[in-house]
Enzyme design. Structure first.
Site, PDB file in Angstrom:
ATOM      1  N   ARG A  69       9.630   3.487 -10.125  1.00  0.00           N
ATOM      2  CA  ARG A  69       8.676   2.368 -10.145  1.00  0.00           C
ATOM      3  C   ARG A  69       8.016   2.268 -11.505  1.00  0.00           C
ATOM      4  O   ARG A  69       7.802   1.178 -12.028  1.00  0.00           O
ATOM      5  CB  ARG A  69       7.632   2.554  -9.025  1.00  0.00           C
ATOM      6  CG  ARG A  69       8.200   2.347  -7.628  1.00  0.00           C
ATOM      7  CD  ARG A  69       7.227   2.746  -6.550  1.00  0.00           C
ATOM      8  NE  ARG A  69       6.018   1.928  -6.543  1.00  0.00           N
ATOM      9  CZ  ARG A  69       4.967   2.203  -5.757  1.00  0.00           C
ATOM     10  NH1 ARG A  69       4.980   3.269  -4.958  1.00  0.00           N
ATOM     11  NH2 ARG A  69       3.883   1.432  -5.793  1.00  0.00           N
ATOM     12  N   ASN A 100      -3.085  -2.668  -7.081  1.00  0.00           N
ATOM     13  CA  ASN A 100      -1.835  -2.362  -7.776  1.00  0.00           C
ATOM     14  C   ASN A 100      -1.961  -1.118  -8.649  1.00  0.00           C
ATOM     15  O   ASN A 100      -3.022  -0.866  -9.219  1.00  0.00           O
ATOM     16  CB  ASN A 100      -1.400  -3.563  -8.622  1.00  0.00           C
ATOM     17  CG  ASN A 100      -1.194  -4.789  -7.742  1.00  0.00           C
ATOM     18  OD1 ASN A 100      -1.054  -4.681  -6.526  1.00  0.00           O
ATOM     19  ND2 ASN A 100      -1.195  -5.965  -8.365  1.00  0.00           N
ATOM     20  N   HIS A 156      -6.398   1.993  -5.843  1.00  0.00           N
ATOM     21  CA  HIS A 156      -5.353   2.919  -5.357  1.00  0.00           C
ATOM     22  C   HIS A 156      -4.703   3.706  -6.493  1.00  0.00           C
ATOM     23  O   HIS A 156      -3.572   4.188  -6.360  1.00  0.00           O
ATOM     24  CB  HIS A 156      -4.303   2.137  -4.550  1.00  0.00           C
ATOM     25  CG  HIS A 156      -4.877   1.516  -3.319  1.00  0.00           C
ATOM     26  ND1 HIS A 156      -4.303   0.460  -2.681  1.00  0.00           N
ATOM     27  CD2 HIS A 156      -6.003   1.809  -2.620  1.00  0.00           C
ATOM     28  CE1 HIS A 156      -5.048   0.119  -1.634  1.00  0.00           C
ATOM     29  NE2 HIS A 156      -6.077   0.927  -1.573  1.00  0.00           N
ATOM     30  N   SER A 186      -1.874  -8.844   0.982  1.00  0.00           N
ATOM     31  CA  SER A 186      -1.534  -9.076   2.398  1.00  0.00           C
ATOM     32  C   SER A 186      -2.722  -8.765   3.301  1.00  0.00           C
ATOM     33  O   SER A 186      -2.718  -9.112   4.476  1.00  0.00           O
ATOM     34  CB  SER A 186      -0.350  -8.183   2.783  1.00  0.00           C
ATOM     35  OG  SER A 186      -0.686  -6.820   2.552  1.00  0.00           O
ATOM     36  N   PRO A 218       1.554 -17.409  -0.957  1.00  0.00           N
ATOM     37  CA  PRO A 218       2.497 -18.359  -0.343  1.00  0.00           C
ATOM     38  C   PRO A 218       2.534 -18.224   1.181  1.00  0.00           C
ATOM     39  O   PRO A 218       2.947 -19.151   1.876  1.00  0.00           O
ATOM     40  CB  PRO A 218       3.842 -17.988  -0.963  1.00  0.00           C
ATOM     41  CG  PRO A 218       3.679 -16.656  -1.588  1.00  0.00           C
ATOM     42  CD  PRO A 218       2.212 -16.437  -1.812  1.00  0.00           C
TER      43      PRO A 218
HETATM   44  C1  BV8 Z   1      -1.337   0.085   6.629  1.00  0.00           C
HETATM   45  C2  BV8 Z   1      -2.675   0.281   7.275  1.00  0.00           C
HETATM   46  C3  BV8 Z   1      -2.574   0.060   8.721  1.00  0.00           C
HETATM   47  N1  BV8 Z   1      -3.137   1.675   7.008  1.00  0.00           N
HETATM   48  C4  BV8 Z   1      -4.241   1.857   6.284  1.00  0.00           C
HETATM   49  O1  BV8 Z   1      -4.889   0.943   5.824  1.00  0.00           O
HETATM   50  C5  BV8 Z   1      -4.610   3.302   6.062  1.00  0.00           C
HETATM   51  C6  BV8 Z   1      -5.296   3.876   7.317  1.00  0.00           C
HETATM   52  C7  BV8 Z   1      -6.540   3.194   7.672  1.00  0.00           C
HETATM   53  C8  BV8 Z   1      -7.739   3.468   7.134  1.00  0.00           C
HETATM   54  N2  BV8 Z   1      -8.669   2.625   7.684  1.00  0.00           N
HETATM   55  C9  BV8 Z   1      -8.078   1.807   8.576  1.00  0.00           C
HETATM   56  C10 BV8 Z   1      -8.605   0.766   9.352  1.00  0.00           C
HETATM   57  C11 BV8 Z   1      -7.754   0.071  10.160  1.00  0.00           C
HETATM   58  C12 BV8 Z   1      -6.376   0.430  10.178  1.00  0.00           C
HETATM   59  C13 BV8 Z   1      -5.865   1.453   9.380  1.00  0.00           C
HETATM   60  C14 BV8 Z   1      -6.713   2.137   8.576  1.00  0.00           C
HETATM   61  N3  BV8 Z   1      -5.472   3.439   4.890  1.00  0.00           N
HETATM   62  C15 BV8 Z   1      -5.422   4.614   4.207  1.00  0.00           C
HETATM   63  O2  BV8 Z   1      -4.721   5.565   4.514  1.00  0.00           O
HETATM   64  C16 BV8 Z   1      -6.350   4.719   3.000  1.00  0.00           C
HETATM   65  C17 BV8 Z   1      -5.533   4.685   1.674  1.00  0.00           C
HETATM   66  C18 BV8 Z   1      -4.802   3.415   1.518  1.00  0.00           C
HETATM   67  C19 BV8 Z   1      -4.134   3.340   0.121  1.00  0.00           C
HETATM   68  C20 BV8 Z   1      -2.678   3.705   0.163  1.00  0.00           C
HETATM   69  N4  BV8 Z   1      -2.045   3.530  -1.146  1.00  0.00           N
HETATM   70  C21 BV8 Z   1      -1.488   2.407  -1.583  1.00  0.00           C
HETATM   71  N5  BV8 Z   1      -0.947   2.289  -2.829  1.00  0.00           N
HETATM   72  C22 BV8 Z   1      -0.904   3.436  -3.728  1.00  0.00           C
HETATM   73  C23 BV8 Z   1       0.356   4.214  -3.536  1.00  0.00           C
HETATM   74  C24 BV8 Z   1       1.590   3.420  -3.925  1.00  0.00           C
HETATM   75  O3  BV8 Z   1       1.468   2.282  -4.436  1.00  0.00           O
HETATM   76  O4  BV8 Z   1       2.667   3.983  -3.715  1.00  0.00           O
HETATM   77  S1  BV8 Z   1      -1.476   1.037  -0.532  1.00  0.00           S
HETATM   78  C25 BV8 Z   1      -0.287  -0.056  -1.224  1.00  0.00           C
HETATM   79  O5  BV8 Z   1       0.092  -0.892  -0.156  1.00  0.00           O
HETATM   80  C26 BV8 Z   1      -0.632  -2.090  -0.210  1.00  0.00           C
HETATM   81  C27 BV8 Z   1       0.339  -3.212  -0.214  1.00  0.00           C
HETATM   82  O6  BV8 Z   1      -0.382  -4.357   0.077  1.00  0.00           O
HETATM   83  P1  BV8 Z   1      -0.267  -5.616  -0.931  1.00  0.00           P
HETATM   84  O7  BV8 Z   1      -0.622  -5.177  -2.318  1.00  0.00           O
HETATM   85  O8  BV8 Z   1      -1.051  -6.680  -0.324  1.00  0.00           O
HETATM   86  O9  BV8 Z   1       1.290  -5.922  -0.984  1.00  0.00           O
HETATM   87  P2  BV8 Z   1       2.310  -6.330   0.173  1.00  0.00           P
HETATM   88  O10 BV8 Z   1       3.631  -5.994  -0.348  1.00  0.00           O
HETATM   89  O11 BV8 Z   1       1.871  -5.816   1.466  1.00  0.00           O
HETATM   90  O12 BV8 Z   1       2.131  -7.926   0.279  1.00  0.00           O
HETATM   91  C28 BV8 Z   1       2.336  -8.719  -0.833  1.00  0.00           C
HETATM   92  C29 BV8 Z   1       1.577 -10.029  -0.567  1.00  0.00           C
HETATM   93  O13 BV8 Z   1       1.786 -10.876  -1.694  1.00  0.00           O
HETATM   94  C30 BV8 Z   1       2.264 -12.136  -1.263  1.00  0.00           C
HETATM   95  N6  BV8 Z   1       3.138 -12.628  -2.342  1.00  0.00           N
HETATM   96  C31 BV8 Z   1       4.454 -12.357  -2.527  1.00  0.00           C
HETATM   97  N7  BV8 Z   1       4.891 -12.965  -3.679  1.00  0.00           N
HETATM   98  C32 BV8 Z   1       3.808 -13.604  -4.209  1.00  0.00           C
HETATM   99  C33 BV8 Z   1       3.581 -14.391  -5.394  1.00  0.00           C
HETATM  100  N8  BV8 Z   1       4.587 -14.634  -6.247  1.00  0.00           N
HETATM  101  N9  BV8 Z   1       2.346 -14.860  -5.644  1.00  0.00           N
HETATM  102  C34 BV8 Z   1       1.310 -14.618  -4.776  1.00  0.00           C
HETATM  103  N10 BV8 Z   1       1.454 -13.861  -3.640  1.00  0.00           N
HETATM  104  C35 BV8 Z   1       2.684 -13.382  -3.370  1.00  0.00           C
HETATM  105  C36 BV8 Z   1       2.946 -11.894   0.070  1.00  0.00           C
HETATM  106  O14 BV8 Z   1       2.916 -13.058   0.851  1.00  0.00           O
HETATM  107  C37 BV8 Z   1       2.066 -10.781   0.665  1.00  0.00           C
HETATM  108  O15 BV8 Z   1       0.959 -11.328   1.353  1.00  0.00           O
HETATM  109  C38 BV8 Z   1      -1.448  -2.086  -1.473  1.00  0.00           C
HETATM  110  O16 BV8 Z   1      -2.752  -1.739  -1.144  1.00  0.00           O
HETATM  111  C39 BV8 Z   1      -0.774  -0.987  -2.296  1.00  0.00           C
HETATM  112  O17 BV8 Z   1      -1.654  -0.376  -3.193  1.00  0.00           O
HETATM  113  N11 BV8 Z   1      -7.015   6.000   3.014  1.00  0.00           N
HETATM  114  C40 BV8 Z   1      -7.831   6.342   4.029  1.00  0.00           C
HETATM  115  O18 BV8 Z   1      -8.104   5.598   4.929  1.00  0.00           O
HETATM  116  O19 BV8 Z   1      -8.312   7.609   3.904  1.00  0.00           O
HETATM  117  C41 BV8 Z   1      -9.163   8.061   4.973  1.00  0.00           C
HETATM  118  C42 BV8 Z   1      -9.995   9.081   4.391  1.00  0.00           C
HETATM  119  C43 BV8 Z   1     -11.318   8.758   4.155  1.00  0.00           C
HETATM  120  C44 BV8 Z   1     -12.155   9.761   3.657  1.00  0.00           C
HETATM  121  C45 BV8 Z   1     -11.617  11.039   3.382  1.00  0.00           C
HETATM  122  C46 BV8 Z   1     -10.267  11.301   3.587  1.00  0.00           C
HETATM  123  C47 BV8 Z   1      -9.424  10.293   4.079  1.00  0.00           C
END
Ligand code: BV8
Ligand code: ZN
Length: 246
Positions: free
Chosen positions: A70, A102, A119, A195, A220
């Site tokens: 990456r 990002n 992140h 997202s 989109p």
């Molecule tokens: C999936 C989800 C259900 N799970 C979580 O959220 C979890 C658990 C959780 C916590 N609280 C909650 C509450 C509810 C439910 C679940 C949870 N969260 C965690 O684990 C977090 C940590 C979360 C961070 C994880 N790391 C990343 N990234 C780094 C690594 C890496 O990159 O490898 S997350 C990673 O995924 C996410 C992806 O999302 P997007 O960036 O939105 O991208 P995606 O591909 O999904 O979508 C793209 C979007 O763009 C649009 N698009 C596409 N093309 C275009 C275009 N051309 N123009 C415009 N838009 C466009 C698409 O339509 C789409 O909407 C980003 O955040 C990204 O950073 N930590 C934590 O809670 O710790 C606890 C704790 C607290 C105290 C002490 C100890 C522990």
């Protein structure tokens, strides 16, 4: 589009702007979005499973190879007109901040001053044992889909890990606190290519709306953030954002 004109007007009158970004803003630079970053060796894995301390413990070469691949992709691409428009919005707004999910450096390369990386970053490796920072590997570019042994820490010879926040890990406290404060105080929050599925990051646009800020979404596709967006611009970052600063 009427909405674009309305969004441009609201943005031009704003004194405090937060720009909240996700993987979508880097898509048109050629960076696969989070869920699309799984090709070759990694395609049989779930990104959310790979981006965990457990995966690194179980198979460090697999995970390190994925992050190094990456990082090489990021090195080869360039900021797009979406990143540039964000830097232009910052330059003309009295007070603004970029809050990004990002781990790439495309906002910085487009001229954005000090984006808050919720992140982490692909360019801040550190030791998984003593947490001291480690040099960003140079040398040969790993080809797609290859395991690669992580380097060893020069202080304690522990394995070096990517400087990103993995699922199940806490976000950097100071950065999260500042991000929530900026969202509380902003007039406008522009969410681009997010997202809205990952927490606590997805709370940021909701905090802005809760404290009276206008949320403008550029995506989109529909997302859970539609619920808090006062203006929804259904399109891509590199096509819509330049029209907001024209
Ligand atoms: C999936 C989800 C259900 N799970 C979580 O959220 C979890 C658990 C959780 C916590 N609280 C909650 C509450 C509810 C439910 C679940 C949870 N969260 C965690 O684990 C977090 C940590 C979360 C961070 C994880 N790391 C990343 N990234 C780094 C690594 C890496 O990159 O490898 S997350 C990673 O995924 C996410 C992806 O999302 P997007 O960036 O939105 O991208 P995606 O591909 O999904 O979508 C793209 C979007 O763009 C649009 N698009 C596409 N093309 C275009 C275009 N051309 N123009 C415009 N838009 C466009 C698409 O339509 C789409 O909407 C980003 O955040 C990204 O950073 N930590 C934590 O809670 O710790 C606890 C704790 C607290 C105290 C002490 C100890 C522990
Ligand atoms: Zn160490």
């Amino acid at each position: 589009m009427v909405e674009v004109r309305e969004a441009a007007k609201v943005l031009s009158q704003a004194r405090r702007v937060v720009v909240f970004t996700g993987a979508g803003i880097s898509a048109e630079s050629g960076v696969p979005t989070f869920r699309d970053a799984l090709t070759g060796l990694w395609e049989r894995f779930d990104a959310q499973a790979l981006a965990t301390p457990q995966a690194f413990q179980d198979d460090p070469d697999l995970v390190w190879g994925w992050y190094e691949w990456r990082r090489t992709v990021i090195r080869r691409v360039h900021p797009n007109p979406g990143h540039e428009a964000v830097a232009a919005i910052e330059a003309r707004t009295p007070r603004s901040v970029v809050i990004t999910q990002n781990v790439d450096d495309l906002h910085e390369r487009a001229g954005s001053a000090g984006p808050l990386h919720l992140h982490g970053s692909l360019f801040e490796p550190r030791c998984a044992s003593c947490a001291r920072s480690a040099p960003v590997p140079g040398g040969e570019e790993p080809s797609e889909g290859r395991r690669l042994a992580p380097p060893r820490c020069e202080h304690c010879s522990g394995p070096v890990r990517p400087g990103v926040v993995w699922f199940g890990e806490a976000l950097p406290e100071q950065i999260l606190e500042t991000a929530v404060q900026e969202a509380t105080d902003c007039d406008v929050l522009l969410t681009i290519g997010a997202s809205g599925l990952v927490y606590p990051a997805a709370e940021i646009p909701k905090v802005a709306a809760m404290f009276g800020g206008t949320v403008i979404q550029v995506n989109p596709q529909p997302t859970p953030l539609d619920a808090v967006a006062g203006i929804n611009l259904h399109g891509t970052a590199a096509t819509i954002l330049p029209t907001l600063v024209a």
